[in-house]
Design a protein around this motif. Structure first.
Motif, PDB file in Angstrom:
ATOM      1  N   GLU A 260       0.863  -1.187   0.000  1.00  0.00           N
ATOM      2  CA  GLU A 260       0.000   0.000   0.000  1.00  0.00           C
ATOM      3  C   GLU A 260       0.893   1.229   0.000  1.00  0.00           C
ATOM      4  OE1 GLU A 260      -3.065   2.688   2.585  1.00  0.00           O
ATOM      5  OE2 GLU A 260      -1.901   1.115   3.576  1.00  0.00           O
ATOM      6  N   LEU A 261       0.541   2.229  -0.798  1.00  0.00           N
ATOM      7  CA  LEU A 261       1.355   3.426  -0.939  1.00  0.00           C
ATOM      8  C   LEU A 261       0.561   4.670  -0.575  1.00  0.00           C
ATOM      9  CD1 LEU A 261       3.076   2.713  -4.371  1.00  0.00           C
ATOM     10  CD2 LEU A 261       3.987   2.269  -2.089  1.00  0.00           C
ATOM     11  N   ARG A 262       1.126   5.479   0.272  1.00  0.00           N
ATOM     12  CA  ARG A 262       0.581   6.814   0.514  1.00  0.00           C
ATOM     13  C   ARG A 262       1.379   7.779  -0.364  1.00  0.00           C
ATOM     14  NH1 ARG A 262       1.645  11.486   2.793  1.00  0.00           N
ATOM     15  NH2 ARG A 262      -0.043  12.688   3.760  1.00  0.00           N
ATOM     16  N   GLU A 263       0.765   8.217  -1.451  1.00  0.00           N
ATOM     17  CA  GLU A 263       1.448   9.116  -2.381  1.00  0.00           C
ATOM     18  C   GLU A 263       0.599  10.356  -2.650  1.00  0.00           C
ATOM     19  OE1 GLU A 263       4.879   7.601  -4.961  1.00  0.00           O
ATOM     20  OE2 GLU A 263       3.038   7.045  -5.974  1.00  0.00           O
ATOM     21  N   PRO A 264       0.891  11.469  -1.980  1.00  0.00           N
ATOM     22  CA  PRO A 264       0.144  12.690  -2.264  1.00  0.00           C
ATOM     23  C   PRO A 264       0.507  13.266  -3.624  1.00  0.00           C
ATOM     24  CG  PRO A 264       1.963  13.165  -0.782  1.00  0.00           C
ATOM     25  CD  PRO A 264       1.926  11.672  -0.965  1.00  0.00           C
ATOM     26  N   GLY A 265      -0.388  14.100  -4.154  1.00  0.00           N
ATOM     27  CA  GLY A 265      -0.082  14.838  -5.359  1.00  0.00           C
ATOM     28  C   GLY A 265       0.689  16.100  -5.019  1.00  0.00           C
ATOM     29  N   PRO A 266       0.976  16.935  -6.009  1.00  0.00           N
ATOM     30  CA  PRO A 266       1.721  18.172  -5.747  1.00  0.00           C
ATOM     31  C   PRO A 266       0.982  19.142  -4.836  1.00  0.00           C
ATOM     32  CG  PRO A 266       0.924  18.087  -8.020  1.00  0.00           C
ATOM     33  CD  PRO A 266       0.707  16.742  -7.437  1.00  0.00           C
ATOM     34  N   ASP A 267      -0.333  18.975  -4.726  1.00  0.00           N
ATOM     35  CA  ASP A 267      -1.137  19.809  -3.835  1.00  0.00           C
ATOM     36  C   ASP A 267      -1.838  18.962  -2.784  1.00  0.00           C
ATOM     37  OD1 ASP A 267      -0.606  22.295  -5.232  1.00  0.00           O
ATOM     38  OD2 ASP A 267      -1.895  21.525  -6.822  1.00  0.00           O
ATOM     39  N   GLY A 268      -1.146  17.935  -2.274  1.00  0.00           N
ATOM     40  CA  GLY A 268      -1.740  17.022  -1.302  1.00  0.00           C
ATOM     41  C   GLY A 268      -2.209  17.725  -0.047  1.00  0.00           C
ATOM     42  N   THR A 269      -3.269  17.183   0.554  1.00  0.00           N
ATOM     43  CA  THR A 269      -3.826  17.783   1.760  1.00  0.00           C
ATOM     44  C   THR A 269      -2.840  17.728   2.920  1.00  0.00           C
ATOM     45  OG1 THR A 269      -6.029  17.093   1.056  1.00  0.00           O
ATOM     46  CG2 THR A 269      -5.780  17.740   3.353  1.00  0.00           C
ATOM     47  N   PHE A 270      -2.204  16.582   3.115  1.00  0.00           N
ATOM     48  CA  PHE A 270      -1.217  16.418   4.175  1.00  0.00           C
ATOM     49  C   PHE A 270       0.089  15.935   3.547  1.00  0.00           C
ATOM     50  CE2 PHE A 270      -5.361  15.803   6.217  1.00  0.00           C
ATOM     51  CZ  PHE A 270      -5.281  16.758   7.226  1.00  0.00           C
ATOM     52  N   GLY A 271       0.955  16.870   3.222  1.00  0.00           N
ATOM     53  CA  GLY A 271       2.192  16.530   2.540  1.00  0.00           C
ATOM     54  C   GLY A 271       2.050  16.693   1.036  1.00  0.00           C
ATOM     55  N   LYS A 272       3.104  17.165   0.404  1.00  0.00           N
ATOM     56  CA  LYS A 272       3.066  17.413  -1.029  1.00  0.00           C
ATOM     57  C   LYS A 272       4.174  16.637  -1.710  1.00  0.00           C
ATOM     58  CE  LYS A 272       1.289  22.067  -0.179  1.00  0.00           C
ATOM     59  NZ  LYS A 272      -0.109  21.646  -0.319  1.00  0.00           N
ATOM     60  N   ALA A 273       3.872  16.111  -2.896  1.00  0.00           N
ATOM     61  CA  ALA A 273       4.867  15.368  -3.657  1.00  0.00           C
ATOM     62  C   ALA A 273       5.980  16.298  -4.104  1.00  0.00           C
ATOM     63  CB  ALA A 273       4.216  14.720  -4.866  1.00  0.00           C
ATOM     64  N   THR A 274       7.201  15.811  -4.025  1.00  0.00           N
ATOM     65  CA  THR A 274       8.336  16.568  -4.552  1.00  0.00           C
ATOM     66  C   THR A 274       8.955  15.874  -5.754  1.00  0.00           C
ATOM     67  OG1 THR A 274       9.756  15.484  -2.915  1.00  0.00           O
ATOM     68  CG2 THR A 274       8.877  17.647  -2.333  1.00  0.00           C
ATOM     69  N   VAL A 275       8.500  14.668  -6.044  1.00  0.00           N
ATOM     70  CA  VAL A 275       8.917  13.931  -7.241  1.00  0.00           C
ATOM     71  C   VAL A 275       7.660  13.295  -7.840  1.00  0.00           C
ATOM     72  CG1 VAL A 275      11.225  13.424  -6.360  1.00  0.00           C
ATOM     73  CG2 VAL A 275       9.382  11.802  -5.950  1.00  0.00           C
ATOM     74  N   PRO A 276       7.701  12.914  -9.115  1.00  0.00           N
ATOM     75  CA  PRO A 276       6.547  12.230  -9.703  1.00  0.00           C
ATOM     76  C   PRO A 276       6.244  10.935  -8.946  1.00  0.00           C
ATOM     77  CG  PRO A 276       8.087  12.922 -11.402  1.00  0.00           C
ATOM     78  CD  PRO A 276       8.777  13.134 -10.087  1.00  0.00           C
ATOM     79  N   PRO A 277       5.032  10.395  -9.101  1.00  0.00           N
ATOM     80  CA  PRO A 277       4.687   9.167  -8.385  1.00  0.00           C
ATOM     81  C   PRO A 277       5.719   8.048  -8.575  1.00  0.00           C
ATOM     82  CG  PRO A 277       2.752  10.079  -9.437  1.00  0.00           C
ATOM     83  CD  PRO A 277       3.918  10.899  -9.917  1.00  0.00           C
ATOM     84  N   VAL A 278       6.030   7.395  -7.472  1.00  0.00           N
ATOM     85  CA  VAL A 278       6.963   6.267  -7.504  1.00  0.00           C
ATOM     86  C   VAL A 278       6.188   4.957  -7.690  1.00  0.00           C
ATOM     87  CG1 VAL A 278       8.892   5.160  -6.262  1.00  0.00           C
ATOM     88  CG2 VAL A 278       8.456   7.601  -5.970  1.00  0.00           C
ATOM     89  N   ALA A 279       4.864   5.034  -7.608  1.00  0.00           N
ATOM     90  CA  ALA A 279       4.025   3.839  -7.711  1.00  0.00           C
ATOM     91  C   ALA A 279       4.307   2.998  -8.957  1.00  0.00           C
ATOM     92  CB  ALA A 279       2.547   4.222  -7.653  1.00  0.00           C
ATOM     93  N   PRO A 280       4.470   3.592 -10.140  1.00  0.00           N
ATOM     94  CA  PRO A 280       4.756   2.741 -11.309  1.00  0.00           C
ATOM     95  C   PRO A 280       6.037   1.932 -11.163  1.00  0.00           C
ATOM     96  CG  PRO A 280       4.010   4.908 -12.016  1.00  0.00           C
ATOM     97  CD  PRO A 280       4.246   5.000 -10.535  1.00  0.00           C
ATOM     98  N   THR A 281       7.068   2.546 -10.581  1.00  0.00           N
ATOM     99  CA  THR A 281       8.327   1.832 -10.341  1.00  0.00           C
ATOM    100  C   THR A 281       8.108   0.678  -9.370  1.00  0.00           C
ATOM    101  OG1 THR A 281       9.655   3.812 -10.738  1.00  0.00           O
ATOM    102  CG2 THR A 281      10.674   2.066  -9.429  1.00  0.00           C
ATOM    103  N   ILE A 282       7.376   0.964  -8.310  1.00  0.00           N
ATOM    104  CA  ILE A 282       7.106  -0.053  -7.289  1.00  0.00           C
ATOM    105  C   ILE A 282       6.248  -1.178  -7.865  1.00  0.00           C
ATOM    106  CG2 ILE A 282       5.815  -0.429  -5.139  1.00  0.00           C
ATOM    107  CD1 ILE A 282       6.900   2.318  -4.218  1.00  0.00           C
ATOM    108  N   LYS A 283       5.239  -0.818  -8.636  1.00  0.00           N
ATOM    109  CA  LYS A 283       4.336  -1.819  -9.215  1.00  0.00           C
ATOM    110  C   LYS A 283       5.103  -2.781 -10.127  1.00  0.00           C
ATOM    111  CE  LYS A 283      -0.541  -1.767 -10.547  1.00  0.00           C
ATOM    112  NZ  LYS A 283      -0.618  -3.148 -10.984  1.00  0.00           N
ATOM    113  N   LYS A 284       6.008  -2.234 -10.916  1.00  0.00           N
ATOM    114  CA  LYS A 284       6.795  -3.071 -11.823  1.00  0.00           C
ATOM    115  C   LYS A 284       7.735  -3.980 -11.045  1.00  0.00           C
ATOM    116  CE  LYS A 284       9.975  -2.802 -15.762  1.00  0.00           C
ATOM    117  NZ  LYS A 284      10.693  -1.886 -16.693  1.00  0.00           N
ATOM    118  N   ALA A 285       8.385  -3.435 -10.020  1.00  0.00           N
ATOM    119  CA  ALA A 285       9.349  -4.216  -9.249  1.00  0.00           C
ATOM    120  C   ALA A 285       8.675  -5.273  -8.386  1.00  0.00           C
ATOM    121  CB  ALA A 285      10.185  -3.288  -8.364  1.00  0.00           C
ATOM    122  N   PHE A 286       7.499  -4.956  -7.859  1.00  0.00           N
ATOM    123  CA  PHE A 286       6.808  -5.878  -6.950  1.00  0.00           C
ATOM    124  C   PHE A 286       6.080  -6.981  -7.703  1.00  0.00           C
ATOM    125  CE2 PHE A 286       3.030  -6.691  -4.073  1.00  0.00           C
ATOM    126  CZ  PHE A 286       3.739  -7.424  -3.137  1.00  0.00           C
ATOM    127  N   GLY A 287       5.346  -6.614  -8.734  1.00  0.00           N
ATOM    128  CA  GLY A 287       4.642  -7.611  -9.537  1.00  0.00           C
ATOM    129  C   GLY A 287       3.331  -8.103  -8.964  1.00  0.00           C
TER     130      GLY A 287
END
Length: 363
Positions: A260-287
């Protein structure tokens, strides 16, 4: 492609929908960190979730520094969790316990004045919630390498207790700037031993924890939470795609049921992303199944599932005020608004008194 309302299998668990209840600290335990009966009503009200992931639950006193948060390290806590789990099961639900060590975010007042532990000597920013109000954090000491076996034993004990309490599975909390996150990310980890420096070394502890917990609960009933794409509570990383990509690969080797990933967007309510989503990288590596969380509404969640971006969505704040959230999303019904003032207060107000859809219509 599947929809938000289709079944999904996460390891050993067959879920009737892809709407998960994210872990939400609510502060309804005792000062001794024992769950209370009102928590059974709260979780049972939300049993329509595909899977409930409980509020973060301390694996030890060393790792728990939130007022009235529950623990899972002693028998009194186990016995108090049992009727909560049963209440969810009686409503046809499934519930997993989130295992928590807060690391340097434990205030010394929870530890008899002793220093909290972290990956390195450092002090958390801002202020801690304590029984005496908000107070500045104290300096943490670096967890010694010879203490790692003791930490793993704490995770093992907590996992055994979760099984004894009847939980359907567990989730390892490795996000939000807490202990395992402090080891993973180079913005917090300045160690020079086998648990610091290289990415391989920084991933070592969370891998050992996953192996330990899965060895007790079963890998097919164990998940993990990461928060890879931005700074949170003073913890960040210079190359999150690399470190979390390897972490995901190691979780796949252990055989975990989901990430499970907590990934806010650039305007996240609690915390803001400073890099693009890492989810695609994680999804590929995890399978395996990847669950996304952070500021989703029904439309965004449906789009994420239908596009294949996520296998399920974990909702946090919407579940606070909407015990029947899956039904409301399926019917595109309006949502109750949550009241922040009662997020962490004690008692039933803002906890078990939000109306379900049928009750709201009748009123």
């Amino acid at each position: 492609m599947p929809t938000l309302f289709d079944p999904i299998r996460l390891g050993a668990l067959e879920l009737p929908n892809r709407i998960l209840m994210a872990p939400l600290t609510r502060g309804r335990g005792t000062r001794e960190h024992v769950p209370t009966p009102i928590m059974a009503e709260y979780y049972a009200q939300r049993a329509g979730a595909g899977l409930i992931i409980t509020e973060a639950t301390g694996i030890s006193q060393e790792g728990l520094g939130w007022p009235y948060a529950p623990g899972i390290w002693n028998q009194a806590q186990v016995e108090a969790w049992k009727p909560i789990v049963k209440a969810v099961h009686d409503k046809g639900g499934r519930i997993a316990l989130q295992l928590w060590h807060m690391g340097y975010l434990v205030h010394p007042s929870f530890l008899g004045g002793e220093k909290p532990v972290s990956s390195s000597v450092r002090t958390a920013p801002a202020e801690a919630h304590t029984y005496d109000g908000k107070k500045p954090y104290g300096e943490a000491r670096a967890l010694r390498e010879d203490e790692i076996p003791r930490l793993l034993s704490d995770y093992e004990n907590a996992a055994k207790n979760a099984v004894a309490a009847g939980f359907d599975g567990v989730q390892i909390h490795s996000a939000n700037g807490y202990l395992l996150d402090e080891f993973l990310r180079d913005g917090a980890n300045t160690r020079t031993d086998r648990y610091g420096g290289s990415i391989e070394n920084r991933v070592r502890l969370v891998t050992k924890v996953a192996q330990t917990v899965a060895g007790v609960v079963g890998a097919d009933r164990t998940g993990i939470r990461f928060s890879p794409n931005g700074p949170i509570q003073g913890v960040d990383d210079s190359d999150p795609h690399a470190v979390f990509g390897l972490a995901a690969e190691m979780m796949a080797r252990v055989g975990l049921a989901y990430i499970e990933l907590r990934e806010p967007g650039p305007d996240g309510t609690f915390g803001k992303a400073t890099v693009p989503p890492v989810a695609p990288t994680i999804k590929k590596a995890f399978g395996g199944p990847v669950i996304l969380n952070c500021d989703y509404d029904g439309a965004k969640a449906e789009a994420a599932i239908e596009s294949g971006e996520a296998d399920a969505i974990a909702f946090g704040r919407p579940f606070i005020a909407n015990p029947d959230l899956p039904e409301r999303l399926a019917k595109h019904a309006s949502l109750n608004k949550d009241v922040m003032a009662t997020w962490y207060s004690q008692g039933p107000e803002g906890y078990v008194d939000y109306p379900a859809l049928d009750a709201a219509k009748a009123a």
